[in-house]
Scaffold this motif. Structure first.
Motif, PDB file in Angstrom:
ATOM      1  N   ALA A  94       0.936  -1.261   0.021  1.00 43.46           N
ATOM      2  CA  ALA A  94       0.112   0.075   0.102  1.00 43.46           C
ATOM      3  C   ALA A  94       0.900   1.313  -0.035  1.00 43.46           C
ATOM      4  O   ALA A  94       1.619   1.254   0.756  1.00 43.46           O
ATOM      5  N   GLN A  95       0.876   2.055  -1.092  1.00 45.61           N
ATOM      6  CA  GLN A  95       1.337   3.322  -1.184  1.00 45.61           C
ATOM      7  C   GLN A  95       0.958   4.368  -0.527  1.00 45.61           C
ATOM      8  O   GLN A  95       1.473   5.357  -0.076  1.00 45.61           O
ATOM      9  N   ARG A  96      -0.781   4.493  -0.646  1.00 48.51           N
ATOM     10  CA  ARG A  96      -1.200   5.470  -0.285  1.00 48.51           C
ATOM     11  C   ARG A  96      -2.775   4.993   0.123  1.00 48.51           C
ATOM     12  O   ARG A  96      -3.530   4.012  -0.498  1.00 48.51           O
ATOM     13  N   ILE A  97      -3.320   5.865   1.090  1.00 45.97           N
ATOM     14  CA  ILE A  97      -4.538   5.252   1.642  1.00 45.97           C
ATOM     15  C   ILE A  97      -5.563   6.386   1.842  1.00 45.97           C
ATOM     16  O   ILE A  97      -5.238   7.310   2.325  1.00 45.97           O
ATOM     17  N   ASP A  98      -6.760   6.466   0.843  1.00 54.95           N
ATOM     18  CA  ASP A  98      -7.475   7.602   0.949  1.00 54.95           C
ATOM     19  C   ASP A  98      -8.984   7.081   1.471  1.00 54.95           C
ATOM     20  O   ASP A  98      -9.440   6.035   1.351  1.00 54.95           O
ATOM     21  N   VAL A  99      -9.389   7.881   2.818  1.00 51.10           N
ATOM     22  CA  VAL A  99     -10.546   7.663   3.060  1.00 51.10           C
ATOM     23  C   VAL A  99     -11.541   8.862   2.690  1.00 51.10           C
ATOM     24  O   VAL A  99     -11.252   9.889   3.001  1.00 51.10           O
ATOM     25  N   GLY A 100     -12.674   8.475   1.928  1.00 55.44           N
ATOM     26  CA  GLY A 100     -13.658   9.549   1.485  1.00 55.44           C
ATOM     27  C   GLY A 100     -14.769   9.939   2.496  1.00 55.44           C
ATOM     28  O   GLY A 100     -14.580   9.449   3.680  1.00 55.44           O
ATOM     29  N   LYS A 101     -15.675  10.707   2.166  1.00 50.18           N
ATOM     30  CA  LYS A 101     -16.857  11.032   3.285  1.00 50.18           C
ATOM     31  C   LYS A 101     -17.860  10.160   2.731  1.00 50.18           C
ATOM     32  O   LYS A 101     -18.045  10.007   1.675  1.00 50.18           O
ATOM     33  N   PRO A 102     -18.694   9.811   3.922  1.00 48.53           N
ATOM     34  CA  PRO A 102     -19.751   8.988   3.555  1.00 48.53           C
ATOM     35  C   PRO A 102     -20.899   9.802   2.704  1.00 48.53           C
ATOM     36  O   PRO A 102     -20.775  10.864   2.989  1.00 48.53           O
ATOM     37  N   ALA A 103     -21.535   8.903   2.048  1.00 45.12           N
ATOM     38  CA  ALA A 103     -22.666   9.654   1.324  1.00 45.12           C
ATOM     39  C   ALA A 103     -23.755  10.008   2.344  1.00 45.12           C
ATOM     40  O   ALA A 103     -23.568   9.580   3.540  1.00 45.12           O
ATOM     41  N   PRO A 104     -24.494  11.154   1.994  1.00 43.48           N
ATOM     42  CA  PRO A 104     -25.348  11.592   2.918  1.00 43.48           C
ATOM     43  C   PRO A 104     -26.591  10.411   3.273  1.00 43.48           C
ATOM     44  O   PRO A 104     -26.923   9.613   2.640  1.00 43.48           O
ATOM     45  N   GLY A 105     -26.745  10.342   4.678  1.00 41.06           N
ATOM     46  CA  GLY A 105     -27.604   9.312   5.411  1.00 41.06           C
ATOM     47  C   GLY A 105     -26.842   7.705   5.187  1.00 41.06           C
ATOM     48  O   GLY A 105     -27.566   6.992   5.753  1.00 41.06           O
ATOM     49  N   LYS A 106     -25.502   7.727   4.824  1.00 37.72           N
ATOM     50  CA  LYS A 106     -24.753   6.300   5.306  1.00 37.72           C
ATOM     51  C   LYS A 106     -23.772   6.538   6.307  1.00 37.72           C
ATOM     52  O   LYS A 106     -23.423   7.592   6.531  1.00 37.72           O
TER      53      LYS A 106
END
Length: 66
Positions: A41-53
C-alpha cells in the motif's frame, strides 16, 4: 467491524479489485491480490460517507506490475 476497500492502480488510476480487511491497513502494509501478486500500500484515501450512510469509501493505491 471489517473494512471494505477498493484497490487502485497508481499507474493507470483504475480499480483493480475490492478487498475486505479486518482492520484499517497502514501505508506500507503488504498483501496479496487475487491474481497472486504481492503489493504494498503506497497511499490510503478515506472519503466522506454519502448522505444518510455510515460507511466511508476507502481506496488503497498500489503499483501492480501486471
Amino acid at each position: 467491524m471489517s473494512i471494505t476497500a477498493t484497490i487502485m492502480n497508481t499507474v493507470t488510476g483504475r480499480p483493480i479489485q475490492k478487498m475486505v480487511f479486518g482492520r484499517m491497513p497502514q501505508t506500507g502494509a503488504g498483501f496479496v491480490l487475487e491474481s497472486g501478486e504481492r503489493v504494498t500500500a503506497q497511499r490510503i484515501d478515506v472519503g466522506k460517507p454519502a448522505p444518510g450512510k455510515f460507511v466511508a469509501p476507502v481506496d488503497i493505491w498500489v503499483t501492480a506490475k501486471g
